[in-house]
Design a protein around this motif. Structure first.
Motif, PDB file in Angstrom:
ATOM      1  N   SER A 159     -32.666 -21.552 -24.913  1.00 26.75           N
ATOM      2  CA  SER A 159     -33.825 -22.457 -24.992  1.00 26.75           C
ATOM      3  C   SER A 159     -33.481 -23.721 -25.773  1.00 26.75           C
ATOM      4  O   SER A 159     -33.885 -24.833 -25.386  1.00 26.75           O
ATOM      5  CB  SER A 159     -35.011 -21.752 -25.640  1.00 26.75           C
ATOM      6  OG  SER A 159     -35.557 -20.798 -24.767  1.00 26.75           O
ATOM      7  N   ASP A 213     -41.253 -24.555 -24.926  1.00 24.82           N
ATOM      8  CA  ASP A 213     -41.095 -23.841 -23.662  1.00 24.82           C
ATOM      9  C   ASP A 213     -41.976 -22.605 -23.719  1.00 24.82           C
ATOM     10  O   ASP A 213     -42.846 -22.490 -24.585  1.00 24.82           O
ATOM     11  CB  ASP A 213     -39.623 -23.544 -23.350  1.00 24.82           C
ATOM     12  CG  ASP A 213     -38.976 -22.502 -24.244  1.00 24.82           C
ATOM     13  OD1 ASP A 213     -39.664 -21.887 -25.086  1.00 24.82           O
ATOM     14  OD2 ASP A 213     -37.763 -22.277 -24.101  1.00 24.82           O
ATOM     15  N   GLN A 214     -41.766 -21.692 -22.838  1.00 26.92           N
ATOM     16  CA  GLN A 214     -42.632 -20.521 -22.755  1.00 26.92           C
ATOM     17  C   GLN A 214     -42.644 -19.694 -24.039  1.00 26.92           C
ATOM     18  O   GLN A 214     -43.680 -19.188 -24.448  1.00 26.92           O
ATOM     19  CB  GLN A 214     -42.173 -19.643 -21.587  1.00 26.92           C
ATOM     20  CG  GLN A 214     -43.006 -18.404 -21.404  1.00 26.92           C
ATOM     21  CD  GLN A 214     -42.531 -17.569 -20.231  1.00 26.92           C
ATOM     22  OE1 GLN A 214     -41.740 -18.021 -19.418  1.00 26.92           O
ATOM     23  NE2 GLN A 214     -43.013 -16.351 -20.150  1.00 26.92           N
ATOM     24  N   ARG A 260     -43.272 -30.549 -23.114  1.00 25.19           N
ATOM     25  CA  ARG A 260     -43.220 -29.230 -22.467  1.00 25.19           C
ATOM     26  C   ARG A 260     -42.065 -29.215 -21.482  1.00 25.19           C
ATOM     27  O   ARG A 260     -41.934 -30.126 -20.663  1.00 25.19           O
ATOM     28  CB  ARG A 260     -44.548 -28.995 -21.734  1.00 25.19           C
ATOM     29  CG  ARG A 260     -44.682 -27.630 -21.173  1.00 25.19           C
ATOM     30  CD  ARG A 260     -45.517 -26.783 -22.132  1.00 25.19           C
ATOM     31  NE  ARG A 260     -45.940 -25.546 -21.484  1.00 25.19           N
ATOM     32  CZ  ARG A 260     -45.368 -24.376 -21.746  1.00 25.19           C
ATOM     33  NH1 ARG A 260     -44.412 -24.282 -22.624  1.00 25.19           N
ATOM     34  NH2 ARG A 260     -45.789 -23.305 -21.144  1.00 25.19           N
ATOM     35  N   ILE A 261     -41.211 -28.186 -21.578  1.00 27.39           N
ATOM     36  CA  ILE A 261     -40.126 -28.047 -20.594  1.00 27.39           C
ATOM     37  C   ILE A 261     -40.197 -26.688 -19.934  1.00 27.39           C
ATOM     38  O   ILE A 261     -40.834 -25.788 -20.421  1.00 27.39           O
ATOM     39  CB  ILE A 261     -38.724 -28.256 -21.208  1.00 27.39           C
ATOM     40  CG1 ILE A 261     -38.446 -27.259 -22.320  1.00 27.39           C
ATOM     41  CG2 ILE A 261     -38.555 -29.667 -21.684  1.00 27.39           C
ATOM     42  CD1 ILE A 261     -37.009 -27.234 -22.759  1.00 27.39           C
TER      43      ILE A 261
END
Length: 167
Positions: free
Chosen positions: A18, A123-124, A166-167
């Motif tokens: 990440s 990210d998530q 946000r990616i």
């Protein structure tokens, strides 16, 4: 003084992937794009040479390696970063206060100020702070205390003046 938010982060392969992805998509974006264009160009020239002059083991091996590096760039960067990590930094506990945040590992405790952060990525699973083209910190959303993800996002945007990407 009680922290506003706390995170416990295990710096494992997923965390490093990440962080590598965050670097590639933000502060290394131009360099990454140039590298990909160059890599694809070399692959195309290599394939042209195979068709024009016949297959050579070295040429085919070079093409395969370049394709693998392009496909698994984040994993490769993550693996290298993990190998360079100091022993005792595998786990971190971070507490966020109004004016600073404090990170503790088995090696020691460090106090950080929000003005050192250059970019923030989400990210998530993680919030990732970027300090340079090679230095990041990750905060595991799944092990967060003190509020919800949106609360922390608003807090960190206010403190740094930086919009979370946000990616």
């Amino acid at each position: 003084m009680e922290p506003l938010f706390s995170f416990e982060t295990d710096y494992d392969m997923n965390t490093f992937i990440s962080m590598a992805r965050a670097l590639r998509k933000t502060v290394r974006k131009k360099r990454s794009k140039r590298s990909h264009i160059f890599g694809v160009g070399v692959v195309v020239l290599g394939m042209a040479s195979v068709f024009l002059w016949g297959p050579k083991v070295l040429t085919i091996a070079a093409i395969a390696v370049i394709i693998l590096v392009l496909l698994f760039e984040d994993r490769l960067n993550a693996w290298v970063a993990m190998k360079r990590m100091l022993s005792g930094m595998e786990k971190a506990k971070s507490d966020f206060y109004e004016d600073r945040y404090v990170s503790a590992t088995d090696i020691g405790t460090t106090e950080w100020h929000f003005d050192k952060i250059k970019a923030i990525v989400e990210d998530q699973d993680y919030f990732i702070f970027l300090f340079s083209v090679s230095h990041t910190q990750a905060y595991d959303k799944r092990k967060m205390n003190g509020g919800m993800e949106g609360d922390f996002r608003g807090f960190i945007e206010e403190k740094t003046g930086i919009k979370v990407q946000r990616i």
